[in-house]
Write an enzyme that holds these catalytic residues in place. Sequence first.
Site, short mmCIF file in Angstrom:
data_model
loop_
_atom_site.label_atom_id
_atom_site.label_comp_id
_atom_site.label_asym_id
_atom_site.label_seq_id
_atom_site.Cartn_x
_atom_site.Cartn_y
_atom_site.Cartn_z
N LEU A 1 3.49 -15.07 8.81
CA LEU A 1 3.66 -16.48 8.47
C LEU A 1 3.58 -17.29 9.76
O LEU A 1 4.12 -16.87 10.79
CB LEU A 1 5.01 -16.73 7.79
CG LEU A 1 5.18 -16.24 6.35
CD1 LEU A 1 6.59 -16.55 5.85
CD2 LEU A 1 4.16 -16.86 5.43
N ASP A 2 2.91 -18.44 9.71
CA ASP A 2 2.80 -19.29 10.89
C ASP A 2 4.18 -19.72 11.38
O ASP A 2 5.18 -19.68 10.63
CB ASP A 2 1.96 -20.53 10.59
CG ASP A 2 0.52 -20.17 10.23
OD1 ASP A 2 0.09 -19.08 10.63
OD2 ASP A 2 -0.13 -20.97 9.54
N ARG A 3 4.21 -20.17 12.61
CA ARG A 3 5.47 -20.62 13.19
C ARG A 3 6.07 -21.77 12.39
O ARG A 3 7.29 -21.85 12.21
CB ARG A 3 5.23 -21.04 14.64
CG ARG A 3 6.49 -21.50 15.37
CD ARG A 3 6.18 -21.87 16.80
NE ARG A 3 7.38 -22.30 17.51
CZ ARG A 3 7.39 -22.71 18.76
NH1 ARG A 3 6.25 -22.74 19.46
NH2 ARG A 3 8.51 -23.08 19.33
#
Length: 361
Positions: free
Chosen positions: A225-227
């Site tokens: 998952l992206d930051r």
Amino acid sequence: MKKQSGFEKFIKGKKKAGTVKEEIRQEKRKLRKEIEEKKKDRFKFQNPEYKPQQEGKGSSRFTIKKTKTSRDQSERPERRTSSNFRTQSSKSMHNASEPVKKTFGAKKPDLKITKTQNQQSDQMPLNKYIAHCGVCSRRDAAEVVKSGKVKVNGELITEPGHKVSLDDAVIVAGKKVHPVKNLVYILLNKPKDYITTTDDPQKRKTVLDLINQATQERVYPVGRLDRNTSGVLLLTNDGDLSQKLTHPSNEIRKIYAVTLDKPLEKKHFEEILKGVTLEDGVANIDVLAYSDSKDKTQIGVELHSGRNRIVRRIFEHFGYDVKNLDRVMFAGLTKKNVQRGKWRFLSEKEVRELKYFRKGK
């Protein structure tokens, strides 16, 4: 003619029934006798040494006439028939203290051959072995092997499919690893500003910082998952399960709640459903819907693609800025009753369903 009373009829019926029963008993005795005669003839034909025993009911019907034989004849295996097998078993019961010689049976297998076959059955690809050790997923392990960070029995190996066994010494990045026996499954409701990695050279906050009190086992995230993306994230040390949930052929379903900087226009809505051509190919959406009919900036997206930043790139392609992206479901797992930044262990039922999931679940 004198009329019979009910009691006399009853007695007469009893006598008649007794006569019939006695006839049936006689027929059964006759049939048993015929069967015994046939057995005698059959045993006499198979082994002429058998003789009928003239004793009471408690004794067996047949006995063996013993004859002296030479040592060579006694050690010779006998043909296994119902008669001599019964005799040998009864003899062993009476002489339990004496050693019994086996006269028949298969030879013992060669231990060297069996050991070699077991070693071959225990062998597995090197990247799968590393995944079982809880270092990373099988796909990431293949990249680790190709980068030249793995040694097997002191030899540098760069082929992920290289076969290894449990007896081999495998060293990853200078550290000896062993297969994990205690499997752990953790569901995390990931907040923003945490990166989905096990180690960050820039010393940024990682998802492992949120679960450092959960287990002593070395776990890693399943997928990424992206930051700035929040929501459901699974962490485990089960390499096989991680491989299943991240492989594109299994089409694992994911649902996202998207908040845009402006309302999504109808023409863009329809174009997204048809498929959007991005720099790495066509991106397809399974389900697209407005989460709130009055607020067209709130969008629900369901897809099975695992490509990097796929949801953000789809909307950015039409000039929208994604202000908030939250994954609300992954492979049937939801963040229900798990607050942001908190975690819980999966139940046995959830683990079983993940391991035996259907395609596209």
